[in-house]
Design a protein around this motif. Structure first.
Motif, short mmCIF file in Angstrom:
data_model
loop_
_atom_site.label_atom_id
_atom_site.label_comp_id
_atom_site.label_asym_id
_atom_site.label_seq_id
_atom_site.Cartn_x
_atom_site.Cartn_y
_atom_site.Cartn_z
N THR A 58 12.84 -31.96 -30.45
CA THR A 58 13.38 -30.86 -29.68
C THR A 58 13.03 -31.05 -28.21
N THR A 59 13.64 -30.24 -27.35
CA THR A 59 13.36 -30.35 -25.92
C THR A 59 11.89 -30.02 -25.65
N GLY A 60 11.36 -30.67 -24.60
CA GLY A 60 9.96 -30.44 -24.25
C GLY A 60 9.00 -31.39 -24.94
N GLU A 61 9.53 -32.26 -25.82
CA GLU A 61 8.69 -33.24 -26.52
C GLU A 61 9.00 -34.64 -26.00
N ALA A 62 8.01 -35.52 -26.02
CA ALA A 62 8.18 -36.87 -25.49
C ALA A 62 7.34 -37.85 -26.27
N VAL A 63 7.78 -39.11 -26.24
CA VAL A 63 6.96 -40.22 -26.73
C VAL A 63 6.73 -41.16 -25.56
N LEU A 64 5.64 -41.89 -25.60
CA LEU A 64 5.25 -42.79 -24.53
C LEU A 64 5.03 -44.19 -25.09
N ASP A 65 5.32 -45.21 -24.28
CA ASP A 65 5.09 -46.57 -24.75
C ASP A 65 3.60 -46.82 -24.93
N ALA A 66 3.27 -47.70 -25.86
CA ALA A 66 1.88 -47.90 -26.27
C ALA A 66 1.01 -48.43 -25.14
N GLU A 67 1.54 -49.34 -24.32
CA GLU A 67 0.72 -49.94 -23.26
C GLU A 67 0.33 -48.90 -22.22
N THR A 68 1.28 -48.06 -21.80
CA THR A 68 0.97 -47.01 -20.83
C THR A 68 -0.02 -46.01 -21.41
N ALA A 69 0.19 -45.64 -22.67
CA ALA A 69 -0.72 -44.69 -23.30
C ALA A 69 -2.14 -45.24 -23.37
N ARG A 70 -2.25 -46.54 -23.63
CA ARG A 70 -3.58 -47.15 -23.71
C ARG A 70 -4.22 -47.25 -22.33
N GLU A 71 -3.46 -47.70 -21.33
CA GLU A 71 -4.03 -47.87 -19.99
C GLU A 71 -4.41 -46.54 -19.36
N ARG A 72 -3.60 -45.50 -19.56
CA ARG A 72 -3.86 -44.19 -18.94
C ARG A 72 -4.64 -43.26 -19.85
N ARG A 73 -4.99 -43.75 -21.05
CA ARG A 73 -5.77 -42.97 -22.03
C ARG A 73 -5.08 -41.65 -22.36
N ILE A 74 -3.79 -41.77 -22.65
CA ILE A 74 -2.99 -40.60 -23.04
C ILE A 74 -2.87 -40.58 -24.56
N ARG A 75 -3.16 -39.44 -25.15
CA ARG A 75 -3.15 -39.30 -26.61
C ARG A 75 -2.08 -38.30 -27.02
N VAL A 76 -1.76 -38.34 -28.31
CA VAL A 76 -0.81 -37.37 -28.87
C VAL A 76 -1.37 -35.96 -28.67
N GLY A 77 -0.52 -35.08 -28.15
CA GLY A 77 -0.95 -33.71 -27.85
C GLY A 77 -1.19 -33.47 -26.38
N ASP A 78 -1.35 -34.56 -25.57
CA ASP A 78 -1.53 -34.39 -24.13
C ASP A 78 -0.22 -33.98 -23.47
N GLU A 79 -0.33 -33.43 -22.27
CA GLU A 79 0.85 -33.02 -21.51
C GLU A 79 1.04 -33.93 -20.32
N ILE A 80 2.27 -34.42 -20.17
CA ILE A 80 2.63 -35.22 -19.00
C ILE A 80 3.79 -34.52 -18.30
N ARG A 81 4.07 -34.93 -17.07
CA ARG A 81 5.21 -34.38 -16.36
C ARG A 81 6.15 -35.53 -15.96
N VAL A 82 7.45 -35.28 -16.08
CA VAL A 82 8.47 -36.28 -15.79
C VAL A 82 9.44 -35.69 -14.78
#
Length: 828
Positions: free
Chosen positions: A126-150
Motif C-alpha cells: 500500500t502507499t506509504g510503504e517502501a523496500v530498500l536495496d540490501a547494500e544501502t540498508a547495510r551501509e546506512r544501518r536501516i532496518r525493517v520498520g525504520d522511516e525514510i523520506r523520499v
C-alpha cells in the motif's frame, strides 16, 4: 640457423620481448574484458524483466481502463503499469541526506511480475510503504520498520521500510540507492512524459499476444526477447565506445613497442655482423640470413604475444573494475574466445616481424669483408642526407598543417605528419636536444665560485662538480654516438609523453575555460541544482519567501532554431555582476527588454525580434566565439517558452545578510527536498571540473603503460650499446673511472635520452592540443571559447618524472658493464 642465433642472443631479446608482452597484454585485456562483459550484459539487462512476456511503451494515454482491457485478453496472466523515477533524493532515519542520485522503482503487485528477491521483510502493498536495496540498508544501518523520506519533484514524503531486496546484478545496480514503492507513490516523483510502461505476463501456451495487446494499447509492443535485445543494444553502445577508446590506447602501446623492437633488432643484428659474415663465407646467402632474422623475430613475437594474452587476463580484470566504477555496469570476469585469443597473438607477431624487417634487410646487405671489421659494430652513425632533408620538409609541413587549425580531422592529420617528420629528422633533432638538456647540468657542475663564496668553500669541494661535469660530457658524447639509434629510442617516448602532455594541457584548458564560463554566466553566491531534471515550483516559492534571500533567479535556457540564437533568462543585477557590456546598461533589463551578444547590427535602443515580438535592446555584450545570445527577464522567457523547465537557480543573500546566515536559511528549506543540491560558486566549479580531473587521471594511467614500454626501450638500447662499448668502459676504468662514476655515467646517459624524448613529446603535445582548441573555437560549434592554458607544474613533473624513471633503466646496463674484470673487457 635461427634457433642457435636466438639462444645466443636470448638475454638481448628479453627486454624487447617484454615490450611486446605489455603491448599485447593491453590488446588482449580489452578484448577479454569485452567478451566477458558482453556475455554478462544479457542477464544484467533482463533480470528485472524476467517475469515480463510482453512490454508496452510510448502509450499516449495509459490508464486503469486500458490495463483492464489488456487483462481481459485471452492468454494474459497479469498486467500492471510500472514507472521508474531517476534522480530522487533520500533522507535516512537519522535525518541525514543520503548523498547521490537514486532510483525509485515500482514494485509490481502481482507475484507473476515480481523480480525482486526479498532478503528480509516483505514487498510494499500500500502507499506509504517502501523496500530498500540490501547494500544501502547495510551501509546506512536501516532496518525493517525504520522511516525514510523520499523526494523528487516535490517535498520529501515519509515512508516506512517494510522490506529489503537484493538487486545485485540487475539493471538498477549502478552504485546508488534503490527504493521500491507502489505506482501511486512513484508517480509524484517524476512527471517525464512517456515514463509509464505496461508489462504483461502470459499464461502457458498463449499465442498471438503481441498483436492483440497492440490493438488494445496502440503503443510500442515488444516481446521479452525484443525487450532484452533493445536494452542490450543500449548497453553495448556504451560498451563499444569504451572498447574503442581502450583499443586506441592499446594500439598506442603496440606502436611504442614497435619502436623498441626495431631498435633492438637493429643493434642485435649489427652486433652479430661477424657471425653473419662467417656464415656468408661458409655459403649462406643473403636470403637465408634475412629469412633467419625474420624467423627469429617471429618466434619472439609469438612467444611474447602468448605471454601477453596470459597477462591480459589480469589486465581485463583491472579494466572491468575501472569500467564498473565509471559506469556502474555489471562486474564480470574475462572470457576467452577465438577472437580474443588470435587477434592479440597475430597483432603482436605482425608488429614484431614488421619492426624487424628493415633491420634484417640492412644486416643482410653488409658485405662479408666489411662485417669482419670492428667498424661493423658501429653502423649507421648518422642518417643519410636525403632522409634528413625529407624529415625537415615533412616536419615543417606537419607544423604548417597544425597552424591551420581547420578542423579536428586536419589536426589529427597534422599531428601524424609532425610525428613522422620527427622520426625522419630525429637523428639531427634528438642529439641537439640532448646537448641543450645537458648544458644546464654541465654548466652548474663546472661553475667556479667567486668572491666570498670561494673563500668560504673548501678547496676540494669543486672537484666532485668538475668530475660530474666531465661525466655529463662523456654521457652526451655516448648518447650522440649513434644518432639514428638514440633518435629511435627517444621517439618511443615522444608518443606516450606527447599524448599525456596533450591531455594534461587540454584538461587544464577546459577546466579553466569552464571556470571562466561559470563566472561569466552566474553572478550569485549560491546555486541549487535538481537531480530529478527540474526544480520543484513549490521549492522556489518557499525560497523566495525567505527574508534572508534577496534574489532567487531561475536559470532558463533554450536554443531558438528560428533565431539561431541561445535565449536565456537572466536577473539584471546578477548578469551585470558577471558580464561587462560593450555598450548600454545591463541593469536596465526589464520586461520587454533584452541584452544581446553576437547579434549583427544590434545597439542599445534598437530592437530584436523574439517569437514575433519586438524587444528593446538595453545593452550589447562584447563579441565572443559562439552563437548569438539573447538574455530576457524570467517573465518574458516563460511567456515565450512556457514548456521549458529549469534545473538550476541562482540565490543571492539579502542586503545586510551574511553568506553563512543565507546558507543556513537555504539549508532549512532544502531539508525537505533531498533531490536538490546546494553549492556555492567555488564548489560548483569544482563539481564541474571533477569529471575532467577523473578523465585525465584515467587517461594518464592508460598512457603510463606506453611510457613504461618506452623506458624499457631506453634500458634495452643502453644494455645493448654497453656491449659495443665494453673495451671503452674498461679503458675508462683502467684510467681511474670508479664503479660509482661508471654507474653515474650510464644513469646520466639514460636520463638525457629520456629527457630529450620527453621534451619533444611535451612540445608536440602542446602543439597538437593548441591546434585542436583553435579548431574548436573556429568551428563556432558552441558558445564556449577555448583558450590554451599551460599547466607548468604538471608539465615540469612530466619532464622530471621521465628523467627520474630513466635512472632505474640504467641499473641493468651498469651491472652488465661492471660484470667483467677490466683486463678481460680490454680483450673483448
Amino acid at each position: 640457423m635461427w634457433r642457435p642465433m636466438m639462444r645466443q642472443n636470448l638475454s638481448r631479446l628479453l627486454l624487447s620481448a617484454t615490450a611486446v608482452v605489455l603491448g599485447v597484454a593491453f590488446v588482449a585485456g580489452t578484448l577479454l574484458f569485452s567478451d566477458g562483459l558482453t556475455a554478462g550484459l544479457a542477464d544484467w539487462v533482463g533480470r528485472l524483466d524476467r517475469g515480463v512476456d510482453v512490454d508496452v511503451s510510448s502509450i499516449d494515454a495509459l490508464d486503469d481502463a486500458t490495463v483492464a482491457r489488456v487483462r481481459a485478453l485471452d492468454g494474459v496472466r497479469a498486467a500492471e503499469i510500472l514507472r521508474t523515477a531517476a534522480g530522487v533524493g533520500l533522507v535516512g532515519p537519522d535525518g541525514r541526506k543520503i548523498s547521490g542520485t537514486h532510483f525509485a522503482v515500482t514494485v509490481p503487485r502481482d507475484p507473476a511480475l515480481r523480480s525482486y528477491d526479498v532478503t528480509s521483510g516483505r514487498l510494499p502493498e500500500t502507499t506509504g510503504e517502501a523496500v530498500l536495496d540490501a547494500e544501502t540498508a547495510r551501509e546506512r544501518r536501516i532496518r525493517v520498520g525504520d522511516e525514510i523520506r523520499v523526494g523528487g519533484r516535490s517535498a520529501a514524503v515519509p515512508f516506512r521500510v517494510v522490506g529489503v531486496v537484493d538487486i545485485e546484478g540487475s539493471a538498477v545496480d549502478v552504485g546508488t540507492a534503490v527504493v521500491g514503492l507502489t505506482l501511486a507513490d512513484v508517480r509524484p516523483l517524476t512527471d517525464e512524459p512517456g515514463s509509464d510502461r505496461l508489462v504483461v505476463a502470459a499464461t502457458s501456451g498463449a499465442t498471438d499476444l503481441v498483436p492483440r495487446v497492440k490493438a488494445v494499447t496502440g503503443g510500442t509492443v515488444r516481446t521479452h526477447r525484443q525487450l532484452v535485445d533493445a536494452n542490450l543494444d543500449v548497453a553495448l553502445g556504451d560498451l563499444r565506445q569504451f572498447q574503442a577508446g581502450m583499443l586506441a590506447f592499446a594500439l598506442v602501446s603496440v606502436l611504442v613497442a614497435a619502436f623498441v623492437i626495431a631498435n633492438t633488432f637493429t643493434i642485435v643484428l649489427a652486433q652479430r655482423s661477424r657471425e653473419s659474415a662467417m656464415l656468408r663465407m661458409l655459403g649462406a646467402s643473403r636470403r637465408q640470413l634475412f629469412a633467419a632474422s625474420l624467423a627469429e623475430s617471429s618466434a619472439v613475437g609469438v612467444l611474447a604475444s602468448v605471454a601477453g594474452v596470459l597477462l591480459g587476463f589480469g589486465i581485463a580484470a583491472a579494466i572491468g573494475a575501472v569500467y564498473g566504477a565509471l559506469t556502474g555496469g555489471p562486474a564480470t570476469g574475462p572470457r576467452l574466445s577465438l577472437v580474443s585469443a588470435l587477434v592479440p597473438v597475430l597483432t603482436g607477431t605482425a608488429v614484431t616481424v614488421g619492426a624487424a624487417v628493415m633491420p634484417a634487410w640492412r644486416a643482410s646487405r653488409v658485405a662479408p669483408v666489411q662485417a669482419l671489421s670492428d667498424a661493423a659494430l658501429h653502423p649507421g652513425q648518422g642518417a643519410r642526407r636525403g632522409r634528413l632533408f625529407l624529415g625537415a620538409a615533412v616536419l615543417a609541413a606537419g607544423v604548417l598543417v597544425l597552424a591551420l587549425r581547420a578542423s579536428i580531422l586536419v589536426v589529427v592529420a597534422g599531428g601524424a605528419v609532425t610525428f613522422l617528420g620527427l622520426v625522419l629528422f630525429g637523428p639531427v633533432l634528438v642529439p641537439a636536444v640532448i646537448r641543450a638538456a645537458a648544458w644546464p647540468l654541465a654548466a652548474l657542475a663546472g661553475r667556479r665560485p667567486r668572491g666570498r663564496r670561494a673563500a668560504q668553500r673548501p678547496a676540494g669541494a669543486a672537484r666532485p662538480l668538475a668530475r660530474m661535469a666531465r661525466l655529463v660530457g662523456l654521457a652526451v658524447a655516448d648518447a650522440g654516438r649513434n644518432p639514428r639509434r638514440v633518435a629511435s629510442t627517444a621517439m618511443a617516448l615522444v608518443i606516450g609523453i606527447g599524448l599525456v602532455s596533450a591531455f594534461a594541457v587540454g584538461a587544464r584548458s577546459v577546466r579553466e575555460g569552464a571556470a571562466r564560463a561559470i563566472d561569466a554566466r552566474y553572478g550569485a553566491a549560491f546555486l541549487i541544482t535538481s537531480f530529478g531534471g527540474d526544480l520543484p515550483p513549490e521549492l522556489i516559492g518557499r525560497l523566495r519567501a525567505e527574508p534572508g534571500l534577496g534574489t532567487v533567479a531561475l536559470h532558463f535556457f533554450h536554443h531558438d532554431e528560428a533565431l539561431d540564437a541561445d535565449v536565456t533568462a537572466a536577473d539584471p543585477a546578477l548578469l551585470a555582476r558577471a558580464q561587462r557590456p560593450a555598450s548600454g546598461d545591463i541593469r536596465a533589463l526589464a520586461a520587454g527588454g533584452a541584452v544581446v551578444r553576437n547579434i549583427p547590427g544590434a545597439r542599445p535602443g534598437g530592437a530584436v525580434t523574439v517569437d514575433g515580438r519586438e524587444l528593446r535592446v538595453v545593452a550589447v555584450l562584447a563579441k565572443s566565439p559562439g552563437r548569438a545570445e539573447i538574455f530576457l527577464t524570467e517573465g518574458d522567457f516563460t511567456a515565450f517558452y512556457p514548456n521549458v523547465r529549469s534545473d538550476l537557480a541562482e540565490l543571492e543573500p539579502a542586503t545586510g545578510v551574511s553568506t553563512d546566515a543565507a546558507r543556513s536559511a537555504i539549508d532549512r528549506v532544502l531539508a525537505d527536498y533531498p533531490a536538490v543540491d546546494l553549492q556555492d560558486r567555488a564548489s560548483f566549479k569544482e563539481a564541474q571540473s571533477r569529471g575532467i580531473d577523473q578523465a585525465l587521471g584515467f587517461v594518464t594511467a592508460l598512457l603510463a603503460l606506453a611510457v613504461l614500454i618506452s623506458l624499457i626501450g631506453v634500458a634495452n638500447t643502453l644494455t645493448l650499446s654497453v656491449v659495443e662499448r665494453t673495451r671503452e668502459h674498461a679503458l675508462l676504468r683502467a684510467l681511474g673511472l670508479t664503479t660509482r662514476q661508471l654507474r653515474w655515467l650510464l644513469a646520466i646517459e639514460a636520463m638525457l635520452v629520456a629527457l630529450a624524448g620527453a621534451i619533444l613529446g611535451v612540445a608536440m603535445g602542446i602543439g597538437v592540443i593548441a591546434s585542436a582548441m583553435g579548431a574548436l573555437s573556429a568551428s563556432n560549434a558552441g558558445t564556449a571559447s577555448f583558450h590554451l592554458v599551460l599547466p607548468w607544474n604538471h608539465l615540469a613533473l612530466i619532464l622530471l618524472g621521465a628523467a627520474a624513471a630513466a635512472v632505474p633503466a640504467s641499473i641493468l646496463p651498469a651491472r652488465r658493464a661492471l660484470r667483467q674484470p677490466v683486463v678481460t673487457s680490454l680483450t673483448a
